[in-house]
Write a protein that holds these residues in place. Sequence first.
Motif, PDB file in Angstrom:
ATOM      1  N   MET A 105       0.830  -1.199   0.000  1.00 44.18           N
ATOM      2  CA  MET A 105       0.000   0.000   0.000  1.00 44.18           C
ATOM      3  C   MET A 105       0.866   1.250   0.000  1.00 44.18           C
ATOM      4  SD  MET A 105      -1.258   2.487   2.270  1.00 44.18           S
ATOM      5  CE  MET A 105      -1.133   1.713   3.858  1.00 44.18           C
ATOM      6  N   LEU A 106       1.895   1.291   0.882  1.00 41.34           N
ATOM      7  CA  LEU A 106       2.771   2.459   0.934  1.00 41.34           C
ATOM      8  C   LEU A 106       3.594   2.614  -0.342  1.00 41.34           C
ATOM      9  CD1 LEU A 106       4.026   2.213   4.626  1.00 41.34           C
ATOM     10  CD2 LEU A 106       2.622   4.039   3.671  1.00 41.34           C
ATOM     11  N   THR A 107       3.908   1.487  -0.997  1.00 39.69           N
ATOM     12  CA  THR A 107       4.698   1.588  -2.219  1.00 39.69           C
ATOM     13  C   THR A 107       3.901   2.178  -3.365  1.00 39.69           C
ATOM     14  OG1 THR A 107       4.131  -0.687  -2.800  1.00 39.69           O
ATOM     15  CG2 THR A 107       6.193  -0.351  -1.606  1.00 39.69           C
ATOM     16  N   ARG A 108       2.574   2.201  -3.258  1.00 44.25           N
ATOM     17  CA  ARG A 108       1.764   2.734  -4.349  1.00 44.25           C
ATOM     18  C   ARG A 108       1.421   4.211  -4.153  1.00 44.25           C
ATOM     19  NH1 ARG A 108      -0.973  -2.034  -3.132  1.00 44.25           N
ATOM     20  NH2 ARG A 108      -2.821  -0.907  -2.437  1.00 44.25           N
ATOM     21  N   THR A 109       1.992   4.832  -3.121  1.00 48.67           N
ATOM     22  CA  THR A 109       1.717   6.236  -2.857  1.00 48.67           C
ATOM     23  C   THR A 109       2.854   7.101  -3.381  1.00 48.67           C
ATOM     24  OG1 THR A 109       2.813   6.253  -0.704  1.00 48.67           O
ATOM     25  CG2 THR A 109       0.506   5.573  -0.755  1.00 48.67           C
ATOM     26  N   THR A 110       2.562   8.361  -3.588  1.00 45.06           N
ATOM     27  CA  THR A 110       3.586   9.297  -4.071  1.00 45.06           C
ATOM     28  C   THR A 110       4.274  10.006  -2.922  1.00 45.06           C
ATOM     29  OG1 THR A 110       1.918  11.033  -4.294  1.00 45.06           O
ATOM     30  CG2 THR A 110       2.382   9.672  -6.242  1.00 45.06           C
ATOM     31  N   GLY A 111       3.822   9.806  -1.706  1.00 44.07           N
ATOM     32  CA  GLY A 111       4.419  10.454  -0.555  1.00 44.07           C
ATOM     33  C   GLY A 111       4.011   9.746   0.721  1.00 44.07           C
ATOM     34  N   PRO A 112       4.498  10.215   1.860  1.00 50.79           N
ATOM     35  CA  PRO A 112       4.173   9.569   3.139  1.00 50.79           C
ATOM     36  C   PRO A 112       2.696   9.714   3.494  1.00 50.79           C
ATOM     37  CG  PRO A 112       5.366  11.618   3.500  1.00 50.79           C
ATOM     38  CD  PRO A 112       5.396  11.364   2.032  1.00 50.79           C
ATOM     39  N   LEU A 113       2.213   8.779   4.324  1.00 47.83           N
ATOM     40  CA  LEU A 113       0.825   8.775   4.754  1.00 47.83           C
ATOM     41  C   LEU A 113       0.753   8.864   6.278  1.00 47.83           C
ATOM     42  CD1 LEU A 113      -0.651   5.863   2.583  1.00 47.83           C
ATOM     43  CD2 LEU A 113      -0.763   8.312   2.114  1.00 47.83           C
ATOM     44  N   GLY A 114      -0.284   9.550   6.774  1.00 47.18           N
ATOM     45  CA  GLY A 114      -0.522   9.619   8.202  1.00 47.18           C
ATOM     46  C   GLY A 114      -1.207   8.369   8.702  1.00 47.18           C
ATOM     47  N   LEU A 115      -1.244   8.194  10.012  1.00 43.75           N
ATOM     48  CA  LEU A 115      -1.828   7.004  10.616  1.00 43.75           C
ATOM     49  C   LEU A 115      -3.294   6.829  10.223  1.00 43.75           C
ATOM     50  CD1 LEU A 115      -1.795   4.598  12.572  1.00 43.75           C
ATOM     51  CD2 LEU A 115      -2.236   6.214  14.429  1.00 43.75           C
ATOM     52  N   ASN A 116      -4.074   7.908  10.251  1.00 44.53           N
ATOM     53  CA  ASN A 116      -5.491   7.808   9.910  1.00 44.53           C
ATOM     54  C   ASN A 116      -5.688   7.312   8.485  1.00 44.53           C
ATOM     55  OD1 ASN A 116      -6.295   8.685  12.422  1.00 44.53           O
ATOM     56  ND2 ASN A 116      -6.515  10.832  11.808  1.00 44.53           N
ATOM     57  N   GLU A 117      -4.874   7.821   7.566  1.00 45.85           N
ATOM     58  CA  GLU A 117      -5.012   7.434   6.160  1.00 45.85           C
ATOM     59  C   GLU A 117      -4.595   5.980   5.957  1.00 45.85           C
ATOM     60  OE1 GLU A 117      -4.222   9.283   1.714  1.00 45.85           O
ATOM     61  OE2 GLU A 117      -3.186  10.118   3.452  1.00 45.85           O
ATOM     62  N   VAL A 118      -3.524   5.547   6.635  1.00 43.82           N
ATOM     63  CA  VAL A 118      -3.097   4.153   6.550  1.00 43.82           C
ATOM     64  C   VAL A 118      -4.211   3.238   7.051  1.00 43.82           C
ATOM     65  CG1 VAL A 118      -1.494   2.412   7.460  1.00 43.82           C
ATOM     66  CG2 VAL A 118      -0.628   4.654   6.740  1.00 43.82           C
ATOM     67  N   ALA A 119      -4.790   3.574   8.203  1.00 44.09           N
ATOM     68  CA  ALA A 119      -5.865   2.750   8.772  1.00 44.09           C
ATOM     69  C   ALA A 119      -7.058   2.687   7.828  1.00 44.09           C
ATOM     70  CB  ALA A 119      -6.281   3.315  10.125  1.00 44.09           C
ATOM     71  N   SER A 120      -7.413   3.824   7.225  1.00 47.73           N
ATOM     72  CA  SER A 120      -8.558   3.877   6.322  1.00 47.73           C
ATOM     73  C   SER A 120      -8.320   3.034   5.078  1.00 47.73           C
ATOM     74  CB  SER A 120      -8.842   5.332   5.938  1.00 47.73           C
ATOM     75  OG  SER A 120      -9.877   5.400   4.981  1.00 47.73           O
ATOM     76  N   ARG A 121      -7.143   3.173   4.468  1.00 50.16           N
ATOM     77  CA  ARG A 121      -6.860   2.452   3.223  1.00 50.16           C
ATOM     78  C   ARG A 121      -6.767   0.947   3.453  1.00 50.16           C
ATOM     79  NH1 ARG A 121      -2.904   5.760  -0.843  1.00 50.16           N
ATOM     80  NH2 ARG A 121      -3.795   7.824  -0.572  1.00 50.16           N
ATOM     81  N   MET A 122      -6.330   0.533   4.647  1.00 50.47           N
ATOM     82  CA  MET A 122      -6.180  -0.890   4.936  1.00 50.47           C
ATOM     83  C   MET A 122      -7.405  -1.466   5.635  1.00 50.47           C
ATOM     84  SD  MET A 122      -2.190  -1.129   6.127  1.00 50.47           S
ATOM     85  CE  MET A 122      -2.293  -2.915   6.190  1.00 50.47           C
ATOM     86  N   ASN A 123      -8.428  -0.615   5.853  1.00 46.79           N
ATOM     87  CA  ASN A 123      -9.657  -1.047   6.519  1.00 46.79           C
ATOM     88  C   ASN A 123      -9.349  -1.659   7.880  1.00 46.79           C
ATOM     89  OD1 ASN A 123     -12.445  -1.349   6.721  1.00 46.79           O
ATOM     90  ND2 ASN A 123     -12.406  -3.430   5.869  1.00 46.79           N
ATOM     91  N   MET A 124      -8.519  -0.959   8.662  1.00 48.32           N
ATOM     92  CA  MET A 124      -8.123  -1.404   9.981  1.00 48.32           C
ATOM     93  C   MET A 124      -8.458  -0.325  10.998  1.00 48.32           C
ATOM     94  SD  MET A 124      -4.287  -2.870   9.095  1.00 48.32           S
ATOM     95  CE  MET A 124      -3.977  -3.470  10.765  1.00 48.32           C
ATOM     96  N   THR A 125      -8.537  -0.722  12.279  1.00 50.05           N
ATOM     97  CA  THR A 125      -8.667   0.281  13.327  1.00 50.05           C
ATOM     98  C   THR A 125      -7.346   1.033  13.457  1.00 50.05           C
ATOM     99  OG1 THR A 125      -7.917  -1.208  15.078  1.00 50.05           O
ATOM    100  CG2 THR A 125     -10.282  -1.205  14.567  1.00 50.05           C
ATOM    101  N   LYS A 126      -7.404   2.221  14.053  1.00 50.00           N
ATOM    102  CA  LYS A 126      -6.179   2.994  14.232  1.00 50.00           C
ATOM    103  C   LYS A 126      -5.182   2.249  15.117  1.00 50.00           C
ATOM    104  CE  LYS A 126      -6.179   7.329  15.103  1.00 50.00           C
ATOM    105  NZ  LYS A 126      -6.468   8.659  15.693  1.00 50.00           N
ATOM    106  N   SER A 127      -5.679   1.571  16.152  1.00 51.55           N
ATOM    107  CA  SER A 127      -4.764   0.870  17.050  1.00 51.55           C
ATOM    108  C   SER A 127      -4.068  -0.288  16.342  1.00 51.55           C
ATOM    109  CB  SER A 127      -5.512   0.362  18.284  1.00 51.55           C
ATOM    110  OG  SER A 127      -6.558  -0.525  17.914  1.00 51.55           O
ATOM    111  N   SER A 128      -4.812  -1.016  15.498  1.00 48.54           N
ATOM    112  CA  SER A 128      -4.209  -2.126  14.750  1.00 48.54           C
ATOM    113  C   SER A 128      -3.199  -1.614  13.736  1.00 48.54           C
ATOM    114  CB  SER A 128      -5.289  -2.949  14.057  1.00 48.54           C
ATOM    115  OG  SER A 128      -6.138  -3.566  14.992  1.00 48.54           O
ATOM    116  N   ALA A 129      -3.557  -0.537  13.036  1.00 48.09           N
ATOM    117  CA  ALA A 129      -2.637   0.039  12.060  1.00 48.09           C
ATOM    118  C   ALA A 129      -1.376   0.557  12.742  1.00 48.09           C
ATOM    119  CB  ALA A 129      -3.330   1.165  11.296  1.00 48.09           C
ATOM    120  N   PHE A 130      -1.541   1.141  13.914  1.00 44.34           N
ATOM    121  CA  PHE A 130      -0.389   1.678  14.644  1.00 44.34           C
ATOM    122  C   PHE A 130       0.557   0.551  15.057  1.00 44.34           C
ATOM    123  CE2 PHE A 130       1.615   2.908  18.695  1.00 44.34           C
ATOM    124  CZ  PHE A 130       2.353   4.000  18.253  1.00 44.34           C
ATOM    125  N   ARG A 131      -0.009  -0.563  15.575  1.00 44.88           N
ATOM    126  CA  ARG A 131       0.835  -1.692  15.972  1.00 44.88           C
ATOM    127  C   ARG A 131       1.593  -2.258  14.783  1.00 44.88           C
ATOM    128  NH1 ARG A 131      -3.696  -3.067  19.139  1.00 44.88           N
ATOM    129  NH2 ARG A 131      -4.310  -4.651  17.626  1.00 44.88           N
TER     130      ARG A 131
END
Length: 240
Positions: free
Chosen positions: A1-27
Amino acid sequence: MLTRTTGPLGLNEVASRMNMTKSSAFRLLRTLEALDYVTQSGDGRYLILPENRATVPSRIANSLVRVARGVMKRLNMEFQETVSLAVLFTNHIEVVEVFESPLLIRMANTVGKIIPPHASSMGKAITALQSDDTRNKLLHSYGFLRFTPNTITDELALRENFEMIRKQGHAFDAEESTPDGCCFAVPLVIEPYGAIAALSLSMPKSRLPQDAGAKKIVQTLLEASNQIVRDLGQAVRPGR
């Protein structure tokens, strides 16, 4: 997922794109960050480290750790021993997830630990299935360090051990990396990338099962690895 982006992503965006909770994405991100697989930009957003992209695509790595956790937890509960997952990087092999044994005397492991390709069950399980070039790169990058009297440091003996691992489908560490430590491991072969990971169950020598007990561990690990590979295929199939 990160390799398909043109720049860095914040935690909220990572969680949203991966359909995960923020706590799971953070871990998950903290695990990958500890492995030097991802890093944070100055504003706290995450990006993939380019030198690791070729060996373990981030989508596969992210999903592998996520789908393996449930299987690892069940193994941990069934055998009451430490269960670990390791992944192949560009020139080394690292532990990416661990479920520790609940018993007082146990074989410990650490996320982020670089493991020897010649003297650990997961290292050997992965290294044995690589091409000659990749195998030599891993071995010579780490070196043939002797950890215990049982460590295999002779290259001919190690080649024979790798051949046995390829035939049997699993690896065994008989006090080769840690005194009194024994460990069974199986590779995770993920097409089209090959054997990019391994799953292990480790215990003190005093609790090492014999014959039928050892066979049960190997068979259960093989079944677990197959389940992880199947679950990973579902998780990363096109359209998901």
